[in-house]
Design a protein around this motif. Structure first.
Motif, mmCIF file in Angstrom:
data_model
loop_
_atom_site.group_PDB
_atom_site.id
_atom_site.type_symbol
_atom_site.label_atom_id
_atom_site.label_comp_id
_atom_site.label_asym_id
_atom_site.label_seq_id
_atom_site.Cartn_x
_atom_site.Cartn_y
_atom_site.Cartn_z
ATOM 1 N N GLU A 85 45.804 43.614 43.362
ATOM 2 C CA GLU A 85 46.895 44.517 43.010
ATOM 3 C C GLU A 85 46.786 45.799 43.833
ATOM 4 O OE1 GLU A 85 46.742 45.171 38.820
ATOM 5 O OE2 GLU A 85 47.183 43.071 38.317
ATOM 6 N N CYS A 86 47.866 46.132 44.509
ATOM 7 C CA CYS A 86 47.899 47.328 45.343
ATOM 8 C C CYS A 86 48.295 48.524 44.490
ATOM 9 C CB CYS A 86 48.877 47.142 46.496
ATOM 10 S SG CYS A 86 48.919 48.551 47.622
ATOM 11 N N THR A 87 47.418 49.512 44.411
ATOM 12 C CA THR A 87 47.701 50.688 43.597
ATOM 13 C C THR A 87 48.655 51.656 44.300
ATOM 14 O OG1 THR A 87 45.661 51.685 44.456
ATOM 15 C CG2 THR A 87 45.522 50.572 42.341
ATOM 16 N N ASP A 88 48.823 51.494 45.612
ATOM 17 C CA ASP A 88 49.721 52.371 46.364
ATOM 18 C C ASP A 88 51.143 51.822 46.436
ATOM 19 O OD1 ASP A 88 47.708 54.249 47.031
ATOM 20 O OD2 ASP A 88 46.973 52.928 48.600
ATOM 21 N N LEU A 89 51.301 50.529 46.160
ATOM 22 C CA LEU A 89 52.611 49.879 46.175
ATOM 23 C C LEU A 89 52.769 49.057 44.907
ATOM 24 C CD1 LEU A 89 52.817 48.287 49.770
ATOM 25 C CD2 LEU A 89 54.283 50.118 48.916
ATOM 26 N N ASP A 90 53.975 48.806 44.524
ATOM 27 C CA ASP A 90 54.222 47.885 43.404
ATOM 28 C C ASP A 90 54.197 46.469 43.978
ATOM 29 O OD1 ASP A 90 54.850 46.755 41.012
ATOM 30 O OD2 ASP A 90 56.990 47.226 41.120
ATOM 31 N N TYR A 91 52.977 46.028 44.323
ATOM 32 C CA TYR A 91 52.850 44.763 45.044
ATOM 33 C C TYR A 91 51.515 44.127 44.699
ATOM 34 C CZ TYR A 91 55.234 42.210 48.795
ATOM 35 O OH TYR A 91 55.991 41.300 49.517
ATOM 36 N N SER A 92 51.474 42.798 44.659
ATOM 37 C CA SER A 92 50.208 42.101 44.420
ATOM 38 C C SER A 92 50.239 40.738 45.094
ATOM 39 C CB SER A 92 49.929 41.957 42.916
ATOM 40 O OG SER A 92 50.835 41.040 42.322
ATOM 41 N N TRP A 93 49.039 40.205 45.349
ATOM 42 C CA TRP A 93 48.897 38.896 45.985
ATOM 43 C C TRP A 93 47.846 38.100 45.208
ATOM 44 C CZ3 TRP A 93 48.646 43.620 48.247
ATOM 45 C CH2 TRP A 93 49.584 43.941 49.245
ATOM 46 N N SER A 94 48.006 36.804 45.148
ATOM 47 C CA SER A 94 46.926 35.964 44.606
ATOM 48 C C SER A 94 45.781 35.975 45.608
ATOM 49 C CB SER A 94 47.421 34.538 44.375
ATOM 50 O OG SER A 94 47.673 33.897 45.612
ATOM 51 N N LEU A 95 44.576 35.753 45.124
ATOM 52 C CA LEU A 95 43.407 35.755 46.014
ATOM 53 C C LEU A 95 43.520 34.697 47.098
ATOM 54 C CD1 LEU A 95 40.416 36.413 43.588
ATOM 55 C CD2 LEU A 95 41.146 37.839 45.518
ATOM 56 N N SER A 96 44.250 33.618 46.798
ATOM 57 C CA SER A 96 44.414 32.563 47.811
ATOM 58 C C SER A 96 45.409 32.957 48.898
ATOM 59 C CB SER A 96 44.878 31.258 47.146
ATOM 60 O OG SER A 96 46.137 31.445 46.513
ATOM 61 N N ALA A 97 46.138 34.064 48.705
ATOM 62 C CA ALA A 97 47.174 34.476 49.662
ATOM 63 C C ALA A 97 46.750 35.678 50.494
ATOM 64 C CB ALA A 97 48.467 34.790 48.924
ATOM 65 N N VAL A 98 45.467 36.039 50.424
ATOM 66 C CA VAL A 98 44.965 37.142 51.247
ATOM 67 C C VAL A 98 43.818 36.642 52.114
ATOM 68 C CG1 VAL A 98 45.601 38.836 49.493
ATOM 69 C CG2 VAL A 98 43.237 37.960 49.562
ATOM 70 N N ARG A 99 43.535 37.407 53.175
ATOM 71 C CA ARG A 99 42.382 37.096 54.017
ATOM 72 C C ARG A 99 41.243 38.015 53.586
ATOM 73 N NH1 ARG A 99 45.524 37.530 59.680
ATOM 74 N NH2 ARG A 99 46.739 38.976 58.398
ATOM 75 N N ALA A 100 40.418 37.515 52.677
ATOM 76 C CA ALA A 100 39.322 38.322 52.135
ATOM 77 C C ALA A 100 38.149 38.284 53.113
ATOM 78 C CB ALA A 100 38.900 37.807 50.771
ATOM 79 N N VAL A 101 37.993 39.365 53.885
ATOM 80 C CA VAL A 101 36.905 39.433 54.867
ATOM 81 C C VAL A 101 35.565 39.563 54.158
ATOM 82 C CG1 VAL A 101 36.004 40.714 56.844
ATOM 83 C CG2 VAL A 101 38.479 40.454 56.558
ATOM 84 N N ASP A 102 35.526 40.313 53.061
ATOM 85 C CA ASP A 102 34.340 40.400 52.216
ATOM 86 C C ASP A 102 34.575 39.568 50.958
ATOM 87 O OD1 ASP A 102 33.266 42.354 53.974
ATOM 88 O OD2 ASP A 102 34.397 43.922 52.935
ATOM 89 N N SER A 103 33.495 39.105 50.358
ATOM 90 C CA SER A 103 33.618 38.402 49.076
ATOM 91 C C SER A 103 33.982 39.425 48.008
ATOM 92 C CB SER A 103 32.304 37.714 48.716
ATOM 93 O OG SER A 103 31.998 36.707 49.659
ATOM 94 N N VAL A 104 35.072 39.172 47.311
ATOM 95 C CA VAL A 104 35.499 40.097 46.260
ATOM 96 C C VAL A 104 35.598 39.344 44.938
ATOM 97 C CG1 VAL A 104 36.706 41.671 47.811
ATOM 98 C CG2 VAL A 104 37.942 39.733 46.844
ATOM 99 N N VAL A 105 35.321 40.062 43.846
ATOM 100 C CA VAL A 105 35.346 39.451 42.513
ATOM 101 C C VAL A 105 36.135 40.353 41.576
ATOM 102 C CG1 VAL A 105 33.151 38.248 42.841
ATOM 103 C CG2 VAL A 105 33.166 40.574 41.880
ATOM 104 N N GLU A 106 36.372 39.849 40.410
ATOM 105 C CA GLU A 106 37.138 40.556 39.388
ATOM 106 C C GLU A 106 36.609 41.980 39.181
ATOM 107 O OE1 GLU A 106 40.102 40.925 36.404
ATOM 108 O OE2 GLU A 106 39.776 39.367 37.903
ATOM 109 N N GLY A 107 37.532 42.944 39.243
ATOM 110 C CA GLY A 107 37.177 44.334 39.006
ATOM 111 C C GLY A 107 36.837 45.127 40.253
ATOM 112 N N ASP A 108 36.674 44.459 41.383
ATOM 113 C CA ASP A 108 36.328 45.173 42.617
ATOM 114 C C ASP A 108 37.469 46.075 43.084
ATOM 115 O OD1 ASP A 108 33.791 44.204 42.947
ATOM 116 O OD2 ASP A 108 34.297 42.698 44.454
ATOM 117 N N SER A 109 37.106 47.266 43.553
ATOM 118 C CA SER A 109 38.049 48.098 44.288
ATOM 119 C C SER A 109 38.060 47.622 45.737
ATOM 120 C CB SER A 109 37.631 49.570 44.227
ATOM 121 O OG SER A 109 37.708 50.044 42.902
#
Length: 350
Positions: free
Chosen positions: A251-275
């Motif tokens: 969830e983007c806090t700067d925009l009213d926008y969000s993506w599923s984790l499968s729809a982003v290129r996660a360069v680092d491993s990210v988990v629930e609650g990560d900034s």
């Protein structure tokens, strides 16, 4: 053929700031490496440390397998070309080019034959008797390049060597430089502020910031997978936004926008609650109707023509700017459009 190895090299200035900090890098024999980064990132400091003009506070510099950390610049077998060509106006072209050989006491016949050879290599065959004043800026830079390679250097160092030239001369010399270094088997390190130039000529690119290496990669890999949000911003003109991972979505806090984790290129491993930092590059932005509910409203603030398309900057009502391209009729400043953001890069914040 010579390699360059920097091991844990730091350069600390008298005021306590670091020009370089814990630099580790290998430049392979015959490789062409470009150093890029923001102003003050350490590009020139790194080049001058390799050349011997800057002494590292700690660490070591090896060239061709030999420890050169405390060896004087003139004994490192390096050729160097600067932004300002610095040819001597009172000398002929031949004497300018042959100066390094004359300085070390080589015979005139040997100097003459080697000067003739390198002048031919840089496209100045027959120019030996001319004075620099009669040459164009591009020709004088060729003289400087010839002087740098006439003594068979182990390594060629270029410090913004092409930036003072106008296009298309700069493009022509860029192509000749790459061909020359390949043909002569030179290991080359090139400092440039021009990202497009680095992408077009380097085997690998070193991205520096605050005296530290952010990423080392071939050009295509650098664009495909920037290692950090700052690299994405610098290399690919990304807009970097803040976000949080919640319920399997970014969830983007700067925009009213969000993506599923499968729809982003996660360069680092990210988990629930990560900034997270979200890097949105121009190639991931789609343009649609300004008031469509699936698009973010934005106003075009700049337009640049780029041969096959228009590069535009568009700003949202919240003040965030995004760079993208449009390949239809010329857009106008003040025109409103809709933006959709697909497949952004995501990095763990901090």
């Amino acid at each position: 053929m010579s390699s360059i190895k920097l091991r844990d090299v730091s350069v600390q200035f008298r005021d306590g700031t670091f020009g370089l900090e814990s630099i580790d890098i290998d430049v392979n024999p015959e490789e062409f490496v470009a150093l890029i980064g923001p102003s003050g990132s350490g590009k020139t400091t790194m080049l001058r440390t390799i050349a011997g003009f800057v002494q590292p506070t700690s660490g070591s510099v090896h060239i061709g397998g030999n420890d050169m950390t405390h060896v004087l610049p003139e004994n490192r077998r390096m050729g160097m070309v600067f932004q300002q060509h610095a040819v001597w106006p009172h000398m002929t072209v031949a004497k300018n080019v042959g100066y390094p050989l004359a300085r070390r006491g080589e015979k005139k016949a040997s100097i003459s034959s080697r000067v003739d050879r390198v002048l031919a290599l840089v496209g100045l065959d027959g120019f030996g008797s001319r004075k620099p004043a009669s040459l164009s800026g591009g020709q004088r830079q060729r003289v400087a390049l010839a002087r740098a390679i006439v003594a068979d250097p182990a390594v060629l160092l270029l410090d913004e060597a092409l930036s003072a030239l106008d296009e298309p001369l700069r493009d022509a010399l860029r192509r000749e430089l790459v061909a020359l270094t390949r043909r002569e088997g030179l290991t080359t390190v090139h400092v440039t502020h021009d990202r497009a130039e680095a992408m077009s000529i380097a085997d690998r690119i070193v991205v520096l910031d605050n005296g530290q290496i952010q990423q080392v990669a071939p050009p295509a890999e650098l664009l495909k997978t920037p290692a950090t949000a700052d690299v994405a911003r610098f290399i690919a003109d990304a807009t970097v936004l803040s976000g949080t991972v919640r319920h399997g979505r970014v969830e983007c806090t700067d925009l009213d926008y969000s993506w599923s984790l499968s729809a982003v290129r996660a360069v680092d491993s990210v988990v629930e609650g990560d900034s997270v930092d979200i890097a949105i590059t121009p190639d991931t932005i789609s343009i649609g109707p300004a008031h469509h509910p699936d698009y973010t409203f934005a106003e075009i603030t700049s337009v640049l023509y780029q041969v096959s398309s228009y590069s535009v900057t568009a700003k949202t009502p919240a003040g965030m700017s995004f760079r993208t391209s449009m390949d239809y009729s010329k857009p106008e400043i003040g025109e409103t459009i809709g933006l959709a953001f697909e497949n952004p890069f995501v990095y763990r914040a901090g």
